[in-house]
Scaffold this motif. Structure first.
Motif, PDB file in Angstrom:
ATOM      1  N   LEU A  58       0.838  -1.203   0.000  1.00  0.00           N
ATOM      2  CA  LEU A  58       0.000   0.000   0.000  1.00  0.00           C
ATOM      3  C   LEU A  58       0.868   1.246   0.000  1.00  0.00           C
ATOM      4  O   LEU A  58       0.518   2.260  -0.590  1.00  0.00           O
ATOM      5  CB  LEU A  58      -0.923   0.007   1.221  1.00  0.00           C
ATOM      6  CG  LEU A  58      -2.040  -1.030   1.201  1.00  0.00           C
ATOM      7  CD1 LEU A  58      -2.768  -1.049   2.531  1.00  0.00           C
ATOM      8  CD2 LEU A  58      -3.015  -0.746   0.073  1.00  0.00           C
ATOM      9  N   LEU A  81      -0.307 -10.994  -3.155  1.00  0.00           N
ATOM     10  CA  LEU A  81      -1.482 -10.549  -2.397  1.00  0.00           C
ATOM     11  C   LEU A  81      -2.623 -11.572  -2.328  1.00  0.00           C
ATOM     12  O   LEU A  81      -3.278 -11.667  -1.292  1.00  0.00           O
ATOM     13  CB  LEU A  81      -1.985  -9.208  -2.947  1.00  0.00           C
ATOM     14  CG  LEU A  81      -1.143  -7.999  -2.528  1.00  0.00           C
ATOM     15  CD1 LEU A  81      -1.702  -6.726  -3.120  1.00  0.00           C
ATOM     16  CD2 LEU A  81      -1.047  -7.877  -1.017  1.00  0.00           C
ATOM     17  N   GLY A  92     -12.734  -1.503   7.265  1.00  0.00           N
ATOM     18  CA  GLY A  92     -13.278  -0.475   6.380  1.00  0.00           C
ATOM     19  C   GLY A  92     -14.337  -1.106   5.496  1.00  0.00           C
ATOM     20  O   GLY A  92     -14.013  -1.970   4.687  1.00  0.00           O
ATOM     21  N   LEU A 106     -15.711  -7.577  -1.743  1.00  0.00           N
ATOM     22  CA  LEU A 106     -14.253  -7.684  -1.646  1.00  0.00           C
ATOM     23  C   LEU A 106     -13.763  -8.974  -2.289  1.00  0.00           C
ATOM     24  O   LEU A 106     -12.690  -9.018  -2.882  1.00  0.00           O
ATOM     25  CB  LEU A 106     -13.817  -7.602  -0.183  1.00  0.00           C
ATOM     26  CG  LEU A 106     -13.918  -6.197   0.405  1.00  0.00           C
ATOM     27  CD1 LEU A 106     -13.707  -6.220   1.907  1.00  0.00           C
ATOM     28  CD2 LEU A 106     -12.900  -5.271  -0.243  1.00  0.00           C
ATOM     29  N   ALA A 109     -13.422  -8.760  -5.955  1.00  0.00           N
ATOM     30  CA  ALA A 109     -12.268  -7.984  -6.378  1.00  0.00           C
ATOM     31  C   ALA A 109     -11.041  -8.875  -6.582  1.00  0.00           C
ATOM     32  O   ALA A 109     -10.105  -8.492  -7.267  1.00  0.00           O
ATOM     33  CB  ALA A 109     -11.960  -6.900  -5.345  1.00  0.00           C
TER      34      ALA A 109
ATOM     35  N   GLU B 115     -13.792   5.719  -1.829  1.00  0.00           N
ATOM     36  CA  GLU B 115     -13.286   4.463  -1.268  1.00  0.00           C
ATOM     37  C   GLU B 115     -12.249   4.770  -0.180  1.00  0.00           C
ATOM     38  O   GLU B 115     -12.212   4.104   0.863  1.00  0.00           O
ATOM     39  CB  GLU B 115     -12.633   3.603  -2.352  1.00  0.00           C
ATOM     40  CG  GLU B 115     -13.557   3.196  -3.490  1.00  0.00           C
ATOM     41  CD  GLU B 115     -14.444   2.002  -3.145  1.00  0.00           C
ATOM     42  OE1 GLU B 115     -14.314   1.440  -2.039  1.00  0.00           O
ATOM     43  OE2 GLU B 115     -15.276   1.635  -3.987  1.00  0.00           O
ATOM     44  N   GLY B 119     -12.505   3.978   3.929  1.00  0.00           N
ATOM     45  CA  GLY B 119     -11.549   2.992   4.436  1.00  0.00           C
ATOM     46  C   GLY B 119     -11.567   1.688   3.655  1.00  0.00           C
ATOM     47  O   GLY B 119     -10.930   0.714   4.045  1.00  0.00           O
ATOM     48  N   THR B 120     -12.286   1.666   2.541  1.00  0.00           N
ATOM     49  CA  THR B 120     -12.395   0.430   1.769  1.00  0.00           C
ATOM     50  C   THR B 120     -11.310   0.322   0.705  1.00  0.00           C
ATOM     51  O   THR B 120     -11.061  -0.762   0.191  1.00  0.00           O
ATOM     52  CB  THR B 120     -13.764   0.350   1.078  1.00  0.00           C
ATOM     53  OG1 THR B 120     -14.051   1.627   0.515  1.00  0.00           O
ATOM     54  CG2 THR B 120     -14.839   0.010   2.067  1.00  0.00           C
ATOM     55  N   ARG B 122      -8.030   0.490   0.903  1.00  0.00           N
ATOM     56  CA  ARG B 122      -6.910  -0.403   1.237  1.00  0.00           C
ATOM     57  C   ARG B 122      -7.319  -1.861   1.136  1.00  0.00           C
ATOM     58  O   ARG B 122      -6.531  -2.716   0.729  1.00  0.00           O
ATOM     59  CB  ARG B 122      -6.365  -0.066   2.625  1.00  0.00           C
ATOM     60  CG  ARG B 122      -7.375  -0.151   3.753  1.00  0.00           C
ATOM     61  CD  ARG B 122      -6.702   0.168   5.099  1.00  0.00           C
ATOM     62  NE  ARG B 122      -7.607   0.012   6.222  1.00  0.00           N
ATOM     63  CZ  ARG B 122      -8.347   0.983   6.723  1.00  0.00           C
ATOM     64  NH1 ARG B 122      -8.307   2.183   6.159  1.00  0.00           N
ATOM     65  NH2 ARG B 122      -9.137   0.767   7.742  1.00  0.00           N
ATOM     66  N   TYR B 123      -8.577  -2.152   1.464  1.00  0.00           N
ATOM     67  CA  TYR B 123      -9.019  -3.543   1.381  1.00  0.00           C
ATOM     68  C   TYR B 123      -9.205  -3.989  -0.064  1.00  0.00           C
ATOM     69  O   TYR B 123      -8.928  -5.139  -0.395  1.00  0.00           O
ATOM     70  CB  TYR B 123     -10.300  -3.740   2.192  1.00  0.00           C
ATOM     71  CG  TYR B 123     -10.007  -3.718   3.669  1.00  0.00           C
ATOM     72  CD1 TYR B 123      -9.332  -4.768   4.262  1.00  0.00           C
ATOM     73  CD2 TYR B 123     -10.343  -2.623   4.455  1.00  0.00           C
ATOM     74  CE1 TYR B 123      -9.011  -4.738   5.600  1.00  0.00           C
ATOM     75  CE2 TYR B 123     -10.028  -2.580   5.797  1.00  0.00           C
ATOM     76  CZ  TYR B 123      -9.356  -3.638   6.366  1.00  0.00           C
ATOM     77  OH  TYR B 123      -9.025  -3.609   7.688  1.00  0.00           O
ATOM     78  N   LEU B 124      -9.665  -3.098  -0.926  1.00  0.00           N
ATOM     79  CA  LEU B 124      -9.759  -3.439  -2.345  1.00  0.00           C
ATOM     80  C   LEU B 124      -8.365  -3.715  -2.909  1.00  0.00           C
ATOM     81  O   LEU B 124      -8.162  -4.672  -3.650  1.00  0.00           O
ATOM     82  CB  LEU B 124     -10.415  -2.298  -3.130  1.00  0.00           C
ATOM     83  CG  LEU B 124     -11.918  -2.139  -2.962  1.00  0.00           C
ATOM     84  CD1 LEU B 124     -12.401  -0.913  -3.733  1.00  0.00           C
ATOM     85  CD2 LEU B 124     -12.649  -3.378  -3.435  1.00  0.00           C
ATOM     86  N   LEU B 125      -7.398  -2.867  -2.524  1.00  0.00           N
ATOM     87  CA  LEU B 125      -6.064  -3.000  -3.103  1.00  0.00           C
ATOM     88  C   LEU B 125      -5.346  -4.252  -2.624  1.00  0.00           C
ATOM     89  O   LEU B 125      -4.539  -4.820  -3.353  1.00  0.00           O
ATOM     90  CB  LEU B 125      -5.222  -1.751  -2.800  1.00  0.00           C
ATOM     91  CG  LEU B 125      -5.701  -0.474  -3.498  1.00  0.00           C
ATOM     92  CD1 LEU B 125      -4.800   0.694  -3.148  1.00  0.00           C
ATOM     93  CD2 LEU B 125      -5.753  -0.653  -5.002  1.00  0.00           C
ATOM     94  N   VAL B 126      -5.625  -4.707  -1.413  1.00  0.00           N
ATOM     95  CA  VAL B 126      -4.968  -5.939  -0.967  1.00  0.00           C
ATOM     96  C   VAL B 126      -5.813  -7.167  -1.286  1.00  0.00           C
ATOM     97  O   VAL B 126      -5.391  -8.288  -1.042  1.00  0.00           O
ATOM     98  CB  VAL B 126      -4.609  -5.926   0.544  1.00  0.00           C
ATOM     99  CG1 VAL B 126      -3.707  -4.765   0.872  1.00  0.00           C
ATOM    100  CG2 VAL B 126      -5.840  -5.930   1.410  1.00  0.00           C
ATOM    101  N   ALA B 127      -6.994  -6.968  -1.856  1.00  0.00           N
ATOM    102  CA  ALA B 127      -7.893  -8.110  -2.152  1.00  0.00           C
ATOM    103  C   ALA B 127      -7.314  -9.173  -3.084  1.00  0.00           C
ATOM    104  O   ALA B 127      -7.563 -10.352  -2.844  1.00  0.00           O
ATOM    105  CB  ALA B 127      -9.234  -7.613  -2.690  1.00  0.00           C
ATOM    106  N   PRO B 128      -6.568  -8.842  -4.141  1.00  0.00           N
ATOM    107  CA  PRO B 128      -6.122  -7.535  -4.586  1.00  0.00           C
ATOM    108  C   PRO B 128      -6.800  -7.100  -5.886  1.00  0.00           C
ATOM    109  O   PRO B 128      -7.078  -7.908  -6.741  1.00  0.00           O
ATOM    110  CB  PRO B 128      -4.649  -7.814  -4.876  1.00  0.00           C
ATOM    111  CG  PRO B 128      -4.638  -9.233  -5.374  1.00  0.00           C
ATOM    112  CD  PRO B 128      -5.852  -9.920  -4.807  1.00  0.00           C
ATOM    113  N   VAL B 129      -7.004  -5.816  -6.006  1.00  0.00           N
ATOM    114  CA  VAL B 129      -7.337  -5.194  -7.285  1.00  0.00           C
ATOM    115  C   VAL B 129      -6.111  -4.383  -7.665  1.00  0.00           C
ATOM    116  O   VAL B 129      -5.654  -3.574  -6.871  1.00  0.00           O
ATOM    117  CB  VAL B 129      -8.523  -4.213  -7.148  1.00  0.00           C
ATOM    118  CG1 VAL B 129      -8.921  -3.678  -8.507  1.00  0.00           C
ATOM    119  CG2 VAL B 129      -9.689  -4.871  -6.484  1.00  0.00           C
ATOM    120  N   ARG B 131      -4.005  -1.441  -9.194  1.00  0.00           N
ATOM    121  CA  ARG B 131      -4.424  -0.036  -9.140  1.00  0.00           C
ATOM    122  C   ARG B 131      -4.956   0.450 -10.479  1.00  0.00           C
ATOM    123  O   ARG B 131      -5.946   1.179 -10.535  1.00  0.00           O
ATOM    124  CB  ARG B 131      -3.252   0.834  -8.683  1.00  0.00           C
ATOM    125  CG  ARG B 131      -2.837   0.459  -7.262  1.00  0.00           C
ATOM    126  CD  ARG B 131      -1.920   1.491  -6.663  1.00  0.00           C
ATOM    127  NE  ARG B 131      -1.450   1.040  -5.355  1.00  0.00           N
ATOM    128  CZ  ARG B 131      -0.808   1.807  -4.498  1.00  0.00           C
ATOM    129  NH1 ARG B 131      -0.553   3.054  -4.804  1.00  0.00           N
ATOM    130  NH2 ARG B 131      -0.419   1.332  -3.337  1.00  0.00           N
TER     131      ARG B 131
END
Lengths: 324, 295
Positions: A58, A81, A92, A106, A109, B115, B119-120, B122-129, B131
């Motif tokens: 991140l 990941l 969140g 989620l 995703a 997003e 706070g969502t 960071r969770y989308l990005l580690v889900a991961p989506v 960028r």
């Protein structure tokens, strides 16, 4: 980082993060063994969450290397990941969606997650954290503890090799805290490595096999809990009414003792206590022998390794001063 | 929290799954669309836009009962009384300068910043989506909203127009007359034109949204940009600049009401919007892929 890499779930070398002139994480060398429950301990503001953000891609590192599950970051991030579940700095969620709708979102995703099993996996994850009854409720109606559980459920949606839990027991009642401990143990039974951050020592002590301690962006200790305990000084504790006499005897053996006043409540223990660090060359039985030979009435004698709490306080300081 | 093993396969199979080829990821786009169109806010925006043709039609109906068309007001206003299908065109003419940019600003400004604020992100990005994938999906969903918004205005206009006024052959700007089916095709073409017109603003909103964690700020900034562009477009001193402003062709859809259809403003508009999408899309990617997500 070649030979030893596969055994480590997380490995960082000289990991550094600066924001402007402030160094938040300084030359961090983390080594998290696979299969361990690794406690990441430190006061608020010591750089734990920033480190976790770098481990998950991140935030980018200012300098240094990161390997997660044997893969170099950030280059291998897309491959790493999906094998990692995470709870990062609190949950969140979309407040206008239900708990299960949030997890479905989620999960969709994640391109590696199968849509066919999605609903079943979401239901299972909710069951594992005890949220089945609230699955259809909108998240805005959740309590903080319920959101926290939902965040943990999100980390469990697919089988993971590594689960990162940042302050997982925040907002949970004692019952919920126990359940999290239980859950973490059940995860390691399946071979998952769990990386837990906390500012609470008791929590780490109860569920972790390994720990690292952060202070002001620096790693000040790392190892298995036993190794960490050994870094502390072993001490003796003597209960006797003859404090002055005992002090002399101990001094003769090379022990510098402190006298503690007797506890307020009376009874057998209404005697002063002497506490002294135990040097390696002196055996405990030697001390007792010398005390008795000199006429000291020994009413209690214990040898204790220092607790992790002593170590934690020694490493990170006491009180509320947030690390600068 | 029962620590049962139910439903949790071994870690080994997790590793196998991770080694498998990833899916195309359409389910995330579907999830994004569901999320967008399930939100009450989206419905409020669309309902507000739908109310505009209704207001126009009712106002015209009430006033023409007393006085016939005076030639004042937005283009095509007078035609409404002869043909109800023109309500759509009038409503779009009214919505394009302000109401549509407002609605698009809300949706486009919310894409990433919303997003982040919830706070969502960071969770989308580690889900991961990835960028870039997140930006593409967000942009596609925002464009879908643009289309929905214009279609809603067009449809609401046609329905209320048909209810309050006669429906029949339409006299075009070129003087030709077309039948009802052809006029519906023209109305849809106009909706398409307006949707394309909003693509540039959507890209700008997406970029602004990557700059902040406060969605309201990104929304406001996007709307302000659209207003500033229109103001600049109305200053004759800045003639040289006008063809490059993304708002320049916003009201050019009148050319679609000629016979034969005049597509030159459609293609100029499409090219201009494409340029804006490429420029601000690249800026958004550049910014977002290098950003530390601290929300």
């Amino acid at each position: 980082m070649t030979a030893a890499a596969p055994e480590l779930a997380i490995e960082t070398r000289q990991l550094t993060k600066t924001f402007g002139r402030q160094t938040v994480v300084n030359n961090l060398d983390l080594a998290v063994p696979r299969g361990s429950v690794f406690g990441f301990l430190g006061p608020n503001g010591s750089g734990k969450t920033t480190t976790i953000r770098m481990l998950l891609g991140l935030a980018s590192a200012t300098s240094g290397e990161v390997r997660v599950l044997g893969q170099e970051l950030p280059q291998q991030l897309p491959g790493v990941l999906p094998r990692v579940g995470a709870l990062i700095e609190g949950p969140g969620f979309y407040p206008f969606l239900s708990g299960s709708a949030n997890l479905i979102r989620l999960d969709s995703a994640d391109r590696f997650a199968s849509p066919a099993t999605r609903r079943k996996r979401v239901a299972d994850a909710l069951e594992r954290v005890g949220l089945t009854h609230a699955a259809g409720k909108k998240v805005k109606a959740y309590s903080l503890g319920m959101k926290q559980r939902l965040g943990i459920a999100n980390a469990l949606l697919t089988p993971r090799e590594l689960i990162v839990l940042d302050e997982p027991t925040n907002g949970l009642d004692p019952q919920g805290t126990r359940e999290v401990r239980h859950l973490v143990r059940s995860l390691t039974d399946q071979g998952t490595t769990v990386f837990v951050s906390s500012h609470l020592l008791a929590e780490i002590e109860q569920m972790c096999t390994h720990a690292a301690v952060m202070r002001a962006g620096n790693l000040v200790a790392q190892g298995s809990l036993d190794e960490l305990r050994q870094t502390g000084q072993t001490r003796i504790r003597l209960v006797t009414p003859d404090a002055q006499l005992a002090l002399g005897v101990l001094a003769g053996l090379g022990l510098a003792a402190d006298v503690e006043a007797p506890p307020e409540r009376g009874g057998a223990s209404a005697d002063p206590q002497l506490i002294a660090p135990l040097p390696e060359e002196v055996a405990a039985e030697q001390i007792v022998e010398a005390l008795v030979a000199n006429g000291v009435r020994v009413r209690g004698f214990t040898v204790a390794g220092s607790t992790l709490e002593d170590l934690f306080v020694a490493l990170t300081g006491e009180g509320f001063d947030v690390a600068q | 929290m029962s620590p049962s093993n139910s439903g949790v396969a071994s870690v080994a199979s997790g590793a196998a799954a991770a080694a498998a080829r990833p899916r195309a990821g359409w389910s995330f786009l579907a999830s994004e669309l569901v999320l967008l169109f399930r939100r009450r806010r989206t419905w409020v925006l669309l309902a507000t836009l739908a109310a505009i043709p209704v207001l126009v039609a009712v106002a015209v109906r009430l006033s023409t009962a007393r006085a016939p068309g005076s030639g004042r007001g937005p283009a095509f206003l007078d035609q409404i009384t002869q043909n109800g299908l023109f309500v759509s065109v009038v409503a779009l003419t009214i919505c394009v300068p302000l109401f549509l940019p407002l609605a698009v600003g809300v949706v486009a400004g919310d894409t990433i910043a919303g997003e982040a604020g919830a706070g969502t992100l960071r969770y989308l990005l580690v889900a991961p989506v990835g960028r870039i994938r997140l930006l593409l999906v967000k942009f596609a969903a925002a464009i879908a909203f643009c289309l929905a918004a214009t279609v809603v205005i067009t449809a609401a206009g046609a329905l209320i127009g048909a209810a309050l006024f006669p429906v029949g052959p339409v006299v075009l700007l070129s003087g030709d007359t077309i039948g009802v089916p052809d006029s519906i095709v023209r109305a849809l073409l106009i909706a398409g034109y307006v949707t394309v017109s909003l693509a540039g603003l959507t890209a700008i909103g997406l970029f602004v949204s990557t700059l902040t964690d406060a969605p309201v700020g990104a929304m406001a900034a996007t709307v302000v940009v659209s207003i500033v562009a229109q103001v600049l477009d109305s200053l004759p001193q800045l003639d040289w600049l006008h063809p490059y402003l993304f708002t320049h062709y916003w009201l050019g859809f009148a050319d679609l009401l000629r016979q034969p259809v005049e597509f030159s403003s459609f293609s100029s508009n499409a090219l201009l919007q494409l340029a804006y999408v490429l420029i601000f899309g690249s800026l958004a990617i550049g910014r977002f892929t290098s950003k530390d997500i601290l929300s």
